[in-house]
Write a protein that holds these residues in place. Structure first.
Motif, short mmCIF file in Angstrom:
data_model
loop_
_atom_site.label_atom_id
_atom_site.label_comp_id
_atom_site.label_asym_id
_atom_site.label_seq_id
_atom_site.Cartn_x
_atom_site.Cartn_y
_atom_site.Cartn_z
N GLY A 18 57.75 21.07 -23.62
CA GLY A 18 57.19 21.01 -22.15
C GLY A 18 57.87 21.27 -21.18
N MET A 60 59.54 23.19 -18.26
CA MET A 60 59.51 24.20 -17.56
C MET A 60 60.89 24.83 -17.09
SD MET A 60 56.25 23.11 -15.16
CE MET A 60 54.76 22.16 -15.90
N VAL A 61 61.12 26.13 -17.44
CA VAL A 61 62.07 26.65 -17.29
C VAL A 61 62.33 27.80 -16.36
CG1 VAL A 61 64.40 27.24 -18.62
CG2 VAL A 61 62.97 25.55 -19.31
N PRO A 95 54.24 39.02 -21.45
CA PRO A 95 54.62 38.68 -23.03
C PRO A 95 53.63 39.47 -24.12
CG PRO A 95 53.75 36.84 -22.37
CD PRO A 95 53.84 37.72 -21.05
N LYS A 129 54.34 34.86 -26.22
CA LYS A 129 53.13 34.19 -26.21
C LYS A 129 52.44 33.68 -27.45
CE LYS A 129 49.96 37.71 -25.26
NZ LYS A 129 48.72 37.53 -26.36
N GLY A 130 51.75 32.61 -27.25
CA GLY A 130 50.91 32.27 -28.59
C GLY A 130 51.72 31.49 -29.56
N HIS A 136 57.76 30.22 -23.87
CA HIS A 136 56.28 30.60 -23.59
C HIS A 136 56.09 31.24 -22.18
CE1 HIS A 136 51.95 31.47 -23.92
NE2 HIS A 136 52.06 30.77 -25.06
N ILE A 169 53.66 33.44 -19.45
CA ILE A 169 52.05 32.96 -19.30
C ILE A 169 51.44 34.55 -19.63
CG2 ILE A 169 50.17 32.90 -17.82
CD1 ILE A 169 51.99 30.33 -18.40
N GLY A 170 50.90 34.75 -20.74
CA GLY A 170 50.17 35.95 -21.20
C GLY A 170 49.24 36.54 -20.02
N PRO A 211 60.08 32.56 -14.82
CA PRO A 211 59.28 31.34 -15.39
C PRO A 211 58.63 31.22 -16.77
CG PRO A 211 57.65 32.64 -14.01
CD PRO A 211 58.94 33.44 -14.33
N VAL A 212 59.19 30.19 -17.70
CA VAL A 212 58.60 30.05 -18.79
C VAL A 212 58.68 28.47 -19.25
CG1 VAL A 212 59.68 32.12 -19.91
CG2 VAL A 212 61.04 30.21 -19.79
N VAL A 213 57.90 28.40 -20.40
CA VAL A 213 57.66 26.77 -20.83
C VAL A 213 58.14 26.59 -22.26
CG1 VAL A 213 56.15 24.98 -21.24
CG2 VAL A 213 55.68 26.68 -19.29
N THR A 267 57.96 25.72 -25.69
CA THR A 267 56.99 25.25 -26.33
C THR A 267 57.32 25.07 -27.99
OG1 THR A 267 56.02 27.54 -26.71
CG2 THR A 267 54.97 26.15 -25.01
#
Lengths: 188, 316
Positions: free
Chosen positions: A19, A21-22, A76, A101-102, A121, A123-124, A160-162, A164
């Protein structure tokens, strides 16, 4: 928003949780299907991946007349295809994270825990937003695999990534999949 | 930098060699423009659906964050005239032409346009020999690009183009009914069950929120092609068959209660649209095909003047 800066430290990566956000600043190496299969087969990596991040990405790369490369699109690709290989790349090459992603499966989740790595993750489909964060192309390896499948060494600024999947056994993908399957039971 | 390998990855020199200003040259230019617009500009109907979905996610969630990035990406791709997604997909053409239209020269023009669009970076070097792994860097090869001709009674030439990425193609699927595991029988309720199953199986891997093209019936090959063809319908264009129109709406509503959300992060919008149609089947078969399209829904169409080969208008 958490900032993760190069050189990446395993201690910092261990602190990351599902969760988060990085924004990543520093260096990324692209590597997708052909590269993972190649490393899995035991070939040495053409570049030292220790404490590096692999980005599951096949970018669009343009070369100008001076031979300078520019990445013009770089979202990604689906990570699950690397599920048979990723754990081994984490073990043998000492990477601290992958971006894709995914999400990925139990083998990778276990390797994240064991070797201290995370799954980020991106954003695809957001190839332009992500390409904007690439400041330079610093190298290319295994170009014989074709442009999308090569290893591109990229400098990034606030990529920017999350998180997951973290190094504590947490996986947003597992959670969402289980919850959605439960929801489906009540909806059919 | 690593040592130069035998294949140059990015070549600059254009290979378009036709007489300047000729209809042949004009056709290639029009087709390159169609590819550029398809790759870089999200169609207005899809854009509206995405903006609507963006407003639905709860603020400060990863789902809202994903929708904001998606929305920014749409703007940036258009401004920079660069691909929305780096996977510029399988290049699928549907060409609706008047009687007497010559297909062979047009195929050559398409090939030249695809090569030129690849050099300009509107398409990634995306076509790989399945046996050798070789990427010629031209997007031409066995079955690539995919070209379908349809004769119509109008005098105009309509060229529709879809760029379908691999992520969403990989989660596209097919069922043979009855499906015991899913308790899906040979009726619309069975169809509903398998479509929902496909969406749950896809999770975030198809770059949702996605759009579903569904075909009920047909053989395996035609069924899948027809499911994909539904994606040429506009968002909100309901089936003319009352029962299917109702099912389309119901499937979207139900999918958006699954909690998969944008990118599979959890959230409200899992699916933007469901477009269904049917084909006849043989008594023994009841195939249902689901073609999943990512949010980066790249399809466009051009009406082209058959004499000048100039663009007359966009279809989406």
């Amino acid at each position: 928003m958490i900032e993760l800066k190069y050189p990446f430290s395993r201690d910092e990566v261990r602190k990351l949780k599902v969760g988060d956000m990085v924004l990543i600043t520093g260096k990324l190496f692209t590597g997708r299907d052909a590269v993972h299969k190649y490393l899995h087969e035991g070939h040495p990596s053409p570049v030292n991946l220790k404490d590096q991040i692999i980005y599951h990405c096949g970018p669009v790369v343009m070369k100008d007349k001076h031979g300078k490369y520019t990445v013009t699109a770089a979202g990604p690709t689906t990570s699950i295809r690397e599920e048979p290989y990723q754990w081994q790349v984490m073990r043998d090459h000492g990477i601290v994270g992958v971006i894709g992603k995914g999400g990925m499966g139990p083998k990778t989740l276990e390797a994240c825990k064991q070797y201290g790595a995370v799954y980020f993750h991106a954003i695809g489909g957001a190839a332009q937003v992500l390409a904007e964060r690439i400041t330079s192309v610093d190298g290319v390896y295994l170009e014989e695999f074709g442009s999308p499948e090569a290893i591109w060494e990229l400098s990034v600024d606030k990529f920017p990534v999350v998180v997951t999947m973290d190094s504590h056994g947490g996986s947003l993908h597992k959670e969402v999949e289980e919850a959605s399957k439960e929801n489906l039971k009540h909806l059919v | 930098m690593a040592k130069k390998t035998k294949k140059k990855v990015v070549k600059k020199k254009s290979t378009v060699k036709t007489k300047k200003g000729s209809p042949d040259q004009q056709a290639i230019e029009t087709l390159v423009e169609l590819i550029r617009v398809t790759s870089t500009v999200i169609p207005a109907d899809v854009d509206r659906a995405i903006e609507k979905a963006k407003g639905v996610e709860k603020p400060n969630t990863t789902a809202a964050y994903a929708m904001n990035i998606i929305s920014d990406n749409i703007g940036l791709a258009k401004t920079k005239s660069q691909p929305l997604c780096q996977d510029t997909g399988t290049v699928v053409f549907y060409i609706y032409h008047p009687p007497g239209f010559h297909q062979t020269p047009f195929i050559k023009q398409i090939h030249k346009a695809v090569t030129a669009a690849t050099k300009k970076g509107y398409l990634r070097e995306n076509s790989v020999n399945s046996l050798t792994g070789e990427n010629a860097g031209t997007n031409l090869g066995a079955g690539h690009p995919s070209i379908h001709f349809v004769e119509h009674s109008a005098k105009t030439l309509e060229v529709k183009l879809m760029l379908k990425g691999g992520g969403c193609e990989n989660v596209s699927t097919q069922y043979s009914l009855p499906d015991t595991g899913l308790s899906a029988g040979r009726d619309l309720d069975g169809v509903r069950k398998v479509v929902l199953d496909a969406v749950v199986k896809a999770q975030g891997k198809g770059c949702g929120p996605g759009v579903l093209g569904v075909c009920i019936g047909g053989d395996r090959a035609d069924s899948h092609a027809h499911a994909k063809k539904q994606l040429f319908r506009k968002m909100g264009e309901r089936s003319k068959i009352k029962e299917l129109a109702a099912l389309e709406v119901e499937i979207v509503e139900t999918c958006n209660k699954l909690g998969i959300g944008p990118m599979g992060f959890g959230g409200t919008t899992t699916i933007l649209e469901c477009l269904m149609d049917h084909r006849n089947r043989v008594p023994a078969s009841f195939i249902v095909s689901v073609s999943y399209m990512c949010w980066a829904f790249r399809r466009q169409g051009a009406v082209i003047d058959t004499k000048t080969m100039k663009l007359k208008k966009w279809l989406y």
